[in-house]
Write a protein that holds these residues in place. Sequence first.
Motif, PDB file in Angstrom:
ATOM      1  N   ASN A  46       0.863  -1.170   0.000  1.00 26.66           N
ATOM      2  CA  ASN A  46       0.000   0.000   0.000  1.00 26.66           C
ATOM      3  C   ASN A  46       0.907   1.229   0.000  1.00 26.66           C
ATOM      4  O   ASN A  46       2.103   1.122  -0.288  1.00 26.66           O
ATOM      5  N   THR A  47       0.351   2.388   0.294  1.00 23.97           N
ATOM      6  CA  THR A  47       1.152   3.611   0.243  1.00 23.97           C
ATOM      7  C   THR A  47       2.216   3.666   1.337  1.00 23.97           C
ATOM      8  O   THR A  47       3.127   4.490   1.274  1.00 23.97           O
ATOM      9  N   GLN A  48       2.091   2.790   2.335  1.00 29.68           N
ATOM     10  CA  GLN A  48       3.043   2.808   3.449  1.00 29.68           C
ATOM     11  C   GLN A  48       4.198   1.821   3.289  1.00 29.68           C
ATOM     12  O   GLN A  48       5.176   1.888   4.014  1.00 29.68           O
ATOM     13  N   GLY A  49       4.088   0.894   2.341  1.00 30.68           N
ATOM     14  CA  GLY A  49       5.198  -0.018   2.150  1.00 30.68           C
ATOM     15  C   GLY A  49       4.775  -1.345   1.553  1.00 30.68           C
ATOM     16  O   GLY A  49       3.579  -1.603   1.324  1.00 30.68           O
ATOM     17  N   VAL A  50       5.776  -2.184   1.305  1.00 33.39           N
ATOM     18  CA  VAL A  50       5.558  -3.507   0.727  1.00 33.39           C
ATOM     19  C   VAL A  50       5.567  -4.542   1.845  1.00 33.39           C
ATOM     20  O   VAL A  50       6.543  -4.663   2.585  1.00 33.39           O
ATOM     21  N   SER A 206       5.272  17.932  -3.484  1.00 35.84           N
ATOM     22  CA  SER A 206       4.230  16.926  -3.335  1.00 35.84           C
ATOM     23  C   SER A 206       4.813  15.692  -2.669  1.00 35.84           C
ATOM     24  O   SER A 206       5.947  15.299  -2.962  1.00 35.84           O
ATOM     25  N   SER A 207       4.033  15.081  -1.789  1.00 35.24           N
ATOM     26  CA  SER A 207       4.439  13.801  -1.208  1.00 35.24           C
ATOM     27  C   SER A 207       3.816  12.631  -1.971  1.00 35.24           C
ATOM     28  O   SER A 207       4.110  11.475  -1.681  1.00 35.24           O
ATOM     29  N   ASN A 208       2.982  12.953  -2.942  1.00 34.48           N
ATOM     30  CA  ASN A 208       2.301  11.913  -3.709  1.00 34.48           C
ATOM     31  C   ASN A 208       3.125  11.532  -4.939  1.00 34.48           C
ATOM     32  O   ASN A 208       2.829  11.942  -6.069  1.00 34.48           O
ATOM     33  N   LEU A 209       4.155  10.747  -4.701  1.00 38.39           N
ATOM     34  CA  LEU A 209       5.081  10.379  -5.772  1.00 38.39           C
ATOM     35  C   LEU A 209       5.179   8.862  -5.950  1.00 38.39           C
ATOM     36  O   LEU A 209       6.088   8.371  -6.617  1.00 38.39           O
ATOM     37  N   ALA A 247      -1.372  17.668 -10.699  1.00 38.89           N
ATOM     38  CA  ALA A 247      -2.813  17.403 -10.572  1.00 38.89           C
ATOM     39  C   ALA A 247      -3.141  16.567  -9.343  1.00 38.89           C
ATOM     40  O   ALA A 247      -4.274  16.619  -8.843  1.00 38.89           O
ATOM     41  N   GLY A 248      -2.174  15.792  -8.838  1.00 43.14           N
ATOM     42  CA  GLY A 248      -2.455  14.919  -7.714  1.00 43.14           C
ATOM     43  C   GLY A 248      -1.829  15.332  -6.397  1.00 43.14           C
ATOM     44  O   GLY A 248      -1.961  14.614  -5.398  1.00 43.14           O
ATOM     45  N   LYS A 249      -1.195  16.489  -6.357  1.00 42.63           N
ATOM     46  CA  LYS A 249      -0.419  16.859  -5.167  1.00 42.63           C
ATOM     47  C   LYS A 249      -1.282  17.140  -3.940  1.00 42.63           C
ATOM     48  O   LYS A 249      -0.818  16.985  -2.806  1.00 42.63           O
ATOM     49  N   HIS A 255      -2.394   6.411   3.746  1.00 45.40           N
ATOM     50  CA  HIS A 255      -1.733   7.103   4.851  1.00 45.40           C
ATOM     51  C   HIS A 255      -0.250   7.354   4.604  1.00 45.40           C
ATOM     52  O   HIS A 255       0.449   7.862   5.479  1.00 45.40           O
ATOM     53  N   GLY A 256       0.231   6.997   3.412  1.00 44.34           N
ATOM     54  CA  GLY A 256       1.621   7.237   3.058  1.00 44.34           C
ATOM     55  C   GLY A 256       1.704   8.035   1.772  1.00 44.34           C
ATOM     56  O   GLY A 256       0.733   8.712   1.386  1.00 44.34           O
ATOM     57  N   PRO A 257       2.847   7.972   1.077  1.00 48.25           N
ATOM     58  CA  PRO A 257       2.979   8.677  -0.207  1.00 48.25           C
ATOM     59  C   PRO A 257       1.960   8.153  -1.214  1.00 48.25           C
ATOM     60  O   PRO A 257       1.981   6.978  -1.576  1.00 48.25           O
ATOM     61  N   GLY A 258       1.088   9.023  -1.650  1.00 51.23           N
ATOM     62  CA  GLY A 258       0.038   8.612  -2.572  1.00 51.23           C
ATOM     63  C   GLY A 258       0.504   8.590  -4.009  1.00 51.23           C
ATOM     64  O   GLY A 258       1.646   8.948  -4.327  1.00 51.23           O
ATOM     65  N   PRO A 259      -0.375   8.181  -4.930  1.00 49.33           N
ATOM     66  CA  PRO A 259      -0.023   8.107  -6.348  1.00 49.33           C
ATOM     67  C   PRO A 259      -0.182   9.444  -7.051  1.00 49.33           C
ATOM     68  O   PRO A 259      -0.728  10.406  -6.502  1.00 49.33           O
TER      69      PRO A 259
END
Length: 273
Positions: A46-50, A206-209, A247-249, A255-259
């Motif tokens: 998920n956004t928090q890790g594998v 942006s943290s959504n990377l 567009a997504g920032k 709860h982590g870095p989003g797409p």
Amino acid sequence: MKRYPTVLTIAGSDSSGGAGIQADLKTIAALGAYGASAITALTAQNTQGVKAIHPVPADFLKEQLDAIFEDLIVDAVKIGMINTVEAAVAIAEILDRYKPEFVVFDPVMVSTSGSKLIENETIAVLWKELFPRVDLITPNLDEGQILISGKIDSVELLKEAAEEMVRKGCKAVLLKGGHLVAPTLSDVFARQNEETLILESGYIASSNLHGTGCTLSSAIATYMALGNSLPEAIIFAKKYISEAIEAGKDVKTGHGPGPLNHSFSPINMQFVL
């Protein structure tokens, strides 16, 4: 009959949808091509890790690839996460058998959250079996440091590292410097027998990377499938990435870095051959 420009992505599955096969197919569709896929590994992430990785057996990976190439006309191939030696060898055999016109390889080794996604012994096999067979590799700074076994902490060292990879057998390298601390982002494009280029772009806060590398390599492959030259495809793909990040920032996903926002300006299937 007309047909859609077709891009095949060979990569791992991201269960949260922000990277891997899922990001690739979103990108290919958004840019107006038809996406096919062969999965190299399943991940629980998920956004928090594998949380876990389940490699697909190499024999079944080859079955997927044979099924695609036997039926579809593939205009470009994007390769992403390869977790095992057996998968790397299998893909090399398929490239030799079907000889696709353009192949870009994003050597995914570490996720955005810092999780390692590749076995150590696989890296040597990539140098021997895959890098010489593909038209472009797109490592980020962390992956570049692994590939040259050295530190990269400046644009000059980024340039030297890209050129070293070409000397070691890569046809072309887009070494991404997004992890360098600088007001301007610099990527380096090096190709055999050509002048090395430094490609600059503005920084977007942006943290959504999550899935940025997957998306960029898929965009390059798609623009190649649409008939652009490699330098043009890289420039267009970088523009798409910047706009998708912008567009997504401000969007919260997990709860982590989003797409990124892959579909900020979707293109209907208007490109046909």
